[in-house]
Design an enzyme around this catalytic site. Structure first.
Site, short mmCIF file in Angstrom:
data_model
loop_
_atom_site.label_atom_id
_atom_site.label_comp_id
_atom_site.label_asym_id
_atom_site.label_seq_id
_atom_site.Cartn_x
_atom_site.Cartn_y
_atom_site.Cartn_z
N GLU A 297 -14.26 2.87 -4.07
CA GLU A 297 -14.61 3.91 -3.10
C GLU A 297 -13.47 4.93 -2.95
OE1 GLU A 297 -15.31 1.53 0.34
OE2 GLU A 297 -17.17 0.67 -0.45
N PRO A 298 -13.26 5.78 -3.96
CA PRO A 298 -12.25 6.82 -3.81
C PRO A 298 -12.74 7.92 -2.86
CG PRO A 298 -13.41 7.10 -5.88
CD PRO A 298 -13.92 5.83 -5.27
N GLY A 299 -11.90 8.32 -1.93
CA GLY A 299 -12.23 9.41 -1.03
C GLY A 299 -11.14 10.46 -1.06
N ARG A 300 -9.98 10.09 -0.50
CA ARG A 300 -8.82 10.98 -0.49
C ARG A 300 -8.46 11.44 -1.91
NH1 ARG A 300 -4.61 10.32 3.18
NH2 ARG A 300 -5.38 8.20 3.50
N ARG A 336 -2.79 14.45 11.21
CA ARG A 336 -2.17 13.37 10.45
C ARG A 336 -0.64 13.30 10.60
NH1 ARG A 336 -2.36 13.21 5.44
NH2 ARG A 336 -2.56 10.95 5.27
N TYR A 340 0.41 9.72 11.75
CA TYR A 340 0.98 8.85 10.72
C TYR A 340 2.35 9.30 10.21
CZ TYR A 340 -4.03 7.75 10.46
OH TYR A 340 -5.32 7.42 10.78
N CYS A 367 -0.18 22.67 23.04
CA CYS A 367 0.78 22.34 24.10
C CYS A 367 1.22 20.89 24.00
CB CYS A 367 0.17 22.65 25.47
SG CYS A 367 -0.11 24.40 25.73
N GLU A 368 1.85 20.56 22.90
CA GLU A 368 2.38 19.22 22.63
C GLU A 368 3.67 19.37 21.84
OE1 GLU A 368 1.07 16.33 23.56
OE2 GLU A 368 -0.91 16.96 24.24
N TYR A 397 -9.25 14.23 5.34
CA TYR A 397 -8.87 13.87 6.71
C TYR A 397 -8.28 15.05 7.48
CZ TYR A 397 -9.78 9.32 4.78
OH TYR A 397 -10.39 8.25 4.16
#
Length: 440
Positions: A297-300, A336, A340, A367-368, A397
Site C-alpha cells: 500500500e504505497p501512498g506517500r 507535519r 512530527y 497565531c502559534e 499529507y
C-alpha cells in the site's frame, strides 16, 4: 525518471523529475514556471505533477506485477488522483466513507478498494457494503460481529485481519504502528489476533482471505518488512494447524519512505520486491505453506515527491539573531512540522537570489509559536516580501491534513503536465466556511 534526474538543470532529488531551473533562475515543474502558477492560482497552493504520480505508480506495478498494489488514498485524494490510480492499474486503500464515496464518484471499481480504520463507524461499514468494496480490514474483535450483522443474507464479505507483529519501524513514535501498545491491530504474541481469526471463521457471512499488517511510516529500509514476513508466516502456519485451512493473501501495508531534503534515503520498489518475495517464498517453504498473494500500500511514495507547495513571502525580520521569513500559509496547510518535527527543503521559485544564502526560518501566518514550516534552511540573503517560495515533497499529507485554522481557507490544487496546468480543487473561500454557520 532517472535520465531526467541526471540532467544538469535538475535542482535536486527531492523534486519531481520534470523540475527545471529556468534562465531567470526560477523553477518550472511539468513545463510550467512555478511563479506563473502562483500568480494564476494564488498562494498558498499545491502543485501536483501528474506524470510523476503515474511514473511512481508504474514503478510499483513493474516491481510487483503479480501483487496487488493499493494506493493509500489518505496521503492525497482527489477525483483526478483516483482516475490516475485507476488508469495505472492500482487498487485503492481508503479509511472512511468519505474517501470511499469520492472514489465511487470518480468511477473507481469497488472490488479494487480496501477499507481500513481502527474505529470504523456504522456509516463506514454500510457504505463499504453498499459500494461493494473488495476487502474490509478488521482492526478489532468487535468489528467482526458488527460487520457480519450488516452483510445481506446470502452474501459474503471478504475480510483481512490486521495484526501487530511487534516490530518497531518508522520515523516518529506517532507513526510506528507495528509495535505493541498502540491503537492499531491485534497482537500476534498476545493472542488477540488468533482470537479474531477464530471469530471471523465462525461468521458465515464473512470470508477471511488473509492477514494485514502496517509497520509505520517513513520506513526507508526493507529489513523491517523482512522481519514482518518472518513473524507472520509462522503465524499463518499455526492458523493452518489449528483450523485446517490456509489463507491466500498477505498484505504488508505501506509506509515506504521518501526524502524531504537532499541526502535523505528512500525505499526502492525493486529492492523491496526482490528481497520480500524471496523471504516470503523461503519462509513458506520451511513450513510447507503455499505462498500467499502479496499486497502493498504505497501512498506517500507515490504522491509525496509529485507535489510542490507554493507560498508568498509576507515579511522578513530578524529577532534574537535569527532571520524569520513569514509566508501566507503555515500549519493549516502543512501541520507535519508541528506534529512530527519534519524538516523540509525550501527554494526561491521565481528568480535567482542576488545575495549569498544564509540560514533562515520559514514561519507561517497562524497565531502559534509552533507554526514553523522549515527551520534554518538556506535562502538568499535578499529574499523579500512578494517572493514566491517552493517546498518540494509536499504531495502527501498536506491537502489531506489541511484545516481552516484561524478561518483561513484550504489551498487549491493544480495539476501540471506537458507544459499545461489545470485546477483540480479550488481554494476554500470565506463563503465556504461561513456556509456551515446557522442563524441564532
Amino acid at each position: 525518471m532517472e535520465s531526467a534526474r541526471a540532467d544538469s538543470a535538475w535542482p535536486g532529488p527531492v523534486w519531481p523529475a520534470s523540475a527545471r531551473v529556468l534562465p531567470s533562475g526560477g523553477l518550472a515543474v511539468g513545463g510550467v514556471p512555478l511563479a506563473e502558477l502562483a500568480d494564476r492560482f494564488g498562494t498558498p497552493s499545491y502543485v501536483v505533477d501528474e506524470d510523476e504520480v503515474r511514473a511512481r505508480a508504474r514503478a510499483w506495478r513493474a516491481a510487483l506485477p503479480d501483487a496487488d498494489v493499493a494506493y493509500a488514498g489518505k496521503a492525497f485524494l482527489t477525483r483526478a488522483m483516483v482516475r490516475w490510480v485507476e488508469e495505472e492499474g492500482l487498487h485503492l486503500d481508503v479509511c472512511s466513507a468519505g474517501e470511499l464515496e469520492l472514489a465511487a464518484h470518480a468511477g473507481f471499481p469497488g472490488e479494487r478498494v480496501v477499507l481500513h480504520g481502527n474505529a470504523k463507524s456504522p456509516d463506514d461499514l454500510r457504505t463499504a457494503l453498499r459500494l461493494g468494496v473488495g476487502r474490509v480490514v478488521l482492526d478489532n474483535t468487535g468489528e467482526v460481529a458488527r460487520l457480519a450483522a450488516l452483510v445481506p443474507p446470502g452474501a459474503r464479505q471478504k475480510v483481512l485481519v490486521r495484526v501487530v507483529p511487534g516490530i518497531e519501524a518508522g520515523a516518529h513514535a506517532a507513526v510506528r504502528t507495528g509495535v505493541e501498545g498502540q491503537k492499531f491491530g491485534l497482537s500476534v504474541d498476545g493472542g488477540e489476533a488468533a482470537d479474531a481469526v477464530a471469530r471471523v471463521l465462525g461468521q458465515p457471512r464473512l470470508e477471511l482471505v488473509g492477514l494485514h499488517c502496517h509497520l509505520g511510516s517513513q520506513i526507508t529500509s526493507v529489513d523491517p518488512y523482512l522481519a514482518a514476513v518472518r513473524k507472520l508466516v509462522p503465524f499463518l502456519s499455526t492458523l493452518r494447524d489449528v483450523h485446517g485451512m490456509t489463507f491466500p493473501e498477505l498484505d504488508l501495508g505501506g509506509g515506504f519512505g521518501i526524502p524531504y531534503r537532499d541526502g535523505e534515503p528512500t525505499l526502492d520498489p525493486a529492492e523491496y520486491a526482490a528481497r520480500v518475495r524471496a523471504e516470503l517464498a523461503l519462509r513458506c517453504a520451511h513450513v510447507d505453506l503455499p505462498v500467499p498473494r502479496l499486497a502493498v500500500e504505497p501512498g506517500r511514495w507515490i504522491a509525496g515527491p509529485a507535489g510542490v507547495a507554493l507560498y508568498r513571502v509576507l515579511a522578513v525580520k530578524v529577532s534574537g539573531g535569527r532571520t524569520f521569513v513569514a509566508v501566507d500559509g503555515g500549519m493549516s496547510d502543512n501541520p507535519r512540522p508541528a506534529l512530527y518535527g519534519v524538516r523540509y527543503t525550501v527554494r526561491l521559485a521565481g528568480r535567482a537570489g542576488a545575495a549569498p544564502a544564509r540560514p533562515m526560518t520559514v514561519v507561517g501566518r497562524h497565531c502559534e509559536a509552533g507554526d514553523v514550516l522549515a527551520e534554518d534552511v538556506p535562502l538568499p540573503g535578499d529574499v523579500r516580501p512578494g517572493d514566491v517560495l517552493a517546498v518540494p515533497a509536499s504531495g502527501a499529507y498536506h491537502l489531506s491534513m489541511a484545516s481552516s485554522y484561524n478561518l483561513v481557507g484550504r489551498p487549491p490544487v493544480a495539476a501540471v503536465t506537458g507544459g499545461r496546468a489545470r485546477l483540480l480543487v479550488r481554494r476554500e473561500t470565506p463563503a465556504d466556511l461561513w456556509s456551515r454557520e446557522l442563524p441564532d
